[in-house]
Each structure stands twice: as C-alpha cells, then as structure tokens.
Design an enzyme around this catalytic site. Structure first.
Site, PDB file in Angstrom:
ATOM      1  N   SER A 227       0.821  -1.201   0.000  1.00  0.00           N
ATOM      2  CA  SER A 227       0.000   0.000   0.000  1.00  0.00           C
ATOM      3  C   SER A 227       0.865   1.266   0.000  1.00  0.00           C
ATOM      4  O   SER A 227       1.734   1.417  -0.852  1.00  0.00           O
ATOM      5  CB  SER A 227      -0.966  -0.047   1.188  1.00  0.00           C
ATOM      6  OG  SER A 227      -2.029   0.857   1.014  1.00  0.00           O
TER       7      SER A 227
ATOM      8  N   ASP B 103      -5.786  -3.900  -2.508  1.00  0.00           N
ATOM      9  CA  ASP B 103      -4.811  -3.526  -1.483  1.00  0.00           C
ATOM     10  C   ASP B 103      -3.958  -4.697  -0.977  1.00  0.00           C
ATOM     11  O   ASP B 103      -4.473  -5.679  -0.469  1.00  0.00           O
ATOM     12  CB  ASP B 103      -5.593  -2.917  -0.321  1.00  0.00           C
ATOM     13  CG  ASP B 103      -4.715  -2.341   0.768  1.00  0.00           C
ATOM     14  OD1 ASP B 103      -3.481  -2.385   0.636  1.00  0.00           O
ATOM     15  OD2 ASP B 103      -5.271  -1.846   1.755  1.00  0.00           O
TER      16      ASP B 103
END
Length: 316
Positions: A75, A203
C-alpha cells in the site's frame, strides 16, 4: 545459544522496547560505514496517510549511510519504498510530499490532474462507493524520479498485492512498477480494483500489511515498519460507519501482523505514533510527520545496537 540466536534475541529486545514506548540512550553513530557492516532490508507497511511516517525511517537510513539490500512494501509502503529504491533521499521524499500534500490548494491541484477526462469515464459503471481510479491518482502524485519499471530501480523491491479472485497475496518484482504500486494501494470501498496481467487486484495490506517475511534471508537485519495503527477514541464515543469500517480493518490487519511476527519475526519492528490519524488524512501530512518524528531516532538506536552486537558476536 549460538551467536545468531543471541543476535536475534538482542534485536528482538530492542524492538520490544520500541513497541512499548520505552526509550534507550541515543548511541554514537559512526560517521561512515564500511563494507564489513551487516546488511539491512526494510519492509514498509501499509496504513494510508499514516504511512507518511515512513519518511522518518528513510531519513534515518540516509543519516546512517545505509542503503538497504532489499525493500518490500504494501500500500503506502509500496509507494514510499519505491521512492527510496529509485534513489530518492528521505529529504527529497519529504519535500515532494509537502509540495503535493502540504496544503489543500496543492493537493486539489494534483487531484484535478487525476480526474477522468470525460463524463463517460467518470460515471462508467454508475456512481458508487470506491469510484476513484487509484492508477490516475498514483500517476498524479508519484515523484518523477520513480521509474516506470521495476528493472530500473536501484534497489531490488517487492510490492505486495492481493489477487481478489484467486484469494491470495502476490509479489510483484518485475514489469510495470506504477501499476503494481496502484494495485497495492487500491483500498476497497475507496478505490477501484486494478487490473494487472488480466487479473484483478486490491490492497496488498489485506493479506500482508507489513511484508517483512518476503525479506527473510536477503539481509543480515530485517526491519519492519508498522503504520496500520489501531482505532482511535474510547468507550462512549460516537462512531460513524466509516470509522467502524476502517477501524475494523485495522484490527484485522493487526491480527495478521501478530501471526506473521510469531511465525518469523523481523529483527527490528517499529510502530510510529500514528494511531490518532485516519487512513485518508493526507492533508494532515505536517501533523503526521511531527507526531511520528521519534521513530527515526529509535531506528538509529536499534540499528546501532544490532550492528554492535553482530560485531561483538563475530569476535567471540
């Protein structure tokens, strides 16, 4: 207990001091390090805006004259790690961050560059939660120094992404770098999923919030930086749906981190003080940097202790 076991125990003790908030004396850091020093690899964790605290870690490594042998990121950690792997200094990354996020005016200008070019593109599939195109946003905010492909990075880098339909984490090490960063940062319900090689990804922090396990064996000392945080507030506080959604995600990711630490802990594990910030608090960049500044000095202390122990163990 052999020398390696002693080393791991000593470094783990230093990490425990960091997590509990206890401070050790600031060590005398050598002005320069030579090739005989231990090698270091760093895992930059995910956590949205809280990940701006990674800048202190990069600056501390710069101060120590240390170039990681390898980098891993999830991320926001993928973005920060890519900046360092591209050869940017912590100071340069800080300056770029504040130039783009330091005020609402500059941030809006960059978001404007990430806008859909047509109304058709804007409403493709209908208005819905998670409409934002993370690939456009990454393209608008990513420093120019970050290359288009992994192969052009100065430091080998692993970016973690989550395969939505294959239900697993994947590691990107080659090919399109910016696409991998976008996929790793595609927080569900905020950003659209990202397509890569015909697969759909979200993610990377969902499966591996702090990917230190992917650095095992690549350096003498593995450092993990956890910026996931924990839900802020206390009993009696009114919680919004968004607070509950992101807070529950934090709890889930912390449970994943703890399981991975029990299985194969990094030598140094740090948690900056960023719990009070939300995942999308990017306009609070200056506040986040101020609140988390101690983490750089803590990293210096832990690395110095780890290096000193390895040197002494080598003379036994």
């Amino acid at each position: 207990m052999n020398a390696v076991d002693k080393q791991d125990a000593a470094i783990s003790a230093a990490a425990a001091e960091t997590v509990t908030g206890e401070k050790s004396p600031t060590p005398q850091i050598p002005a320069a390090r030579d090739g005989s020093d231990p090698t270091v690899a760093v895992a930059f964790g995910g956590g949205g805006a809280r990940g701006l605290a990674h800048i202190h870690v990069i600056e501390a490594l710069d101060d120590l004259g240390l170039k990681p042998r390898a980098i891993a990121g999830s991320s926001i950690g993928a973005l920060m790690g890519a900046g360092m792997a591209a050869g940017m200094s912590g100071k340069e990354i800080r300056e770029h961050t504040l130039a783009t996020l330091g005020s609402p005016t500059t941030a809006i200008a960059h978001f404007w560059k990430a806008r859909p070019q047509t109304m058709r593109a804007a409403v493709e599939g209908g208005w819905r939660l998670g409409q934002f195109n993370i690939e456009r946003i990454v393209g608008a905010f990513l420093p120019e120094q970050v290359p288009a492909r992994f192969e052009d990075l100065q430091i080998p880098t692993k970016i973690i992404i989550t395969d939505y339909f294959d239900h697993c984490e994947c590691v990107c090490e080659t090919g399109d770098l910016k696409n991998a960063i976008a996929a790793s940062a595609a927080i569900p319900a905020v950003f659209r999923p990202v397509e890569r090689d015909g697969r759909i990804y979200v993610d990377g922090g969902i499966y591996n919030p702090v990917p230190f396990d992917h650095l095992a064996g690549l350096a003498d000392i593995v450092v993990g930086i956890d910026v996931v945080g924990l839900p802020a507030g206390g009993p009696g506080e009114k919680l919004t749906t968004v607070d509950l959604m992101f807070g529950s995600s934090q709890l889930m990711m912390q449970s994943i981190i703890e399981l991975r630490r029990k299985a194969a802990p990094p030598h140094i594990f740090l948690r900056p003080e960023v719990h009070q910030f939300r995942v999308l608090d990017f306009l609070k960049a200056r506040e986040i940097l101020e609140a988390s500044k101690e983490i750089g000095e803590q990293l210096k202390r832990d690395i110095d202790a780890a290096f000193a122990f390895r040197r002494s163990a080598g003379t036994d």
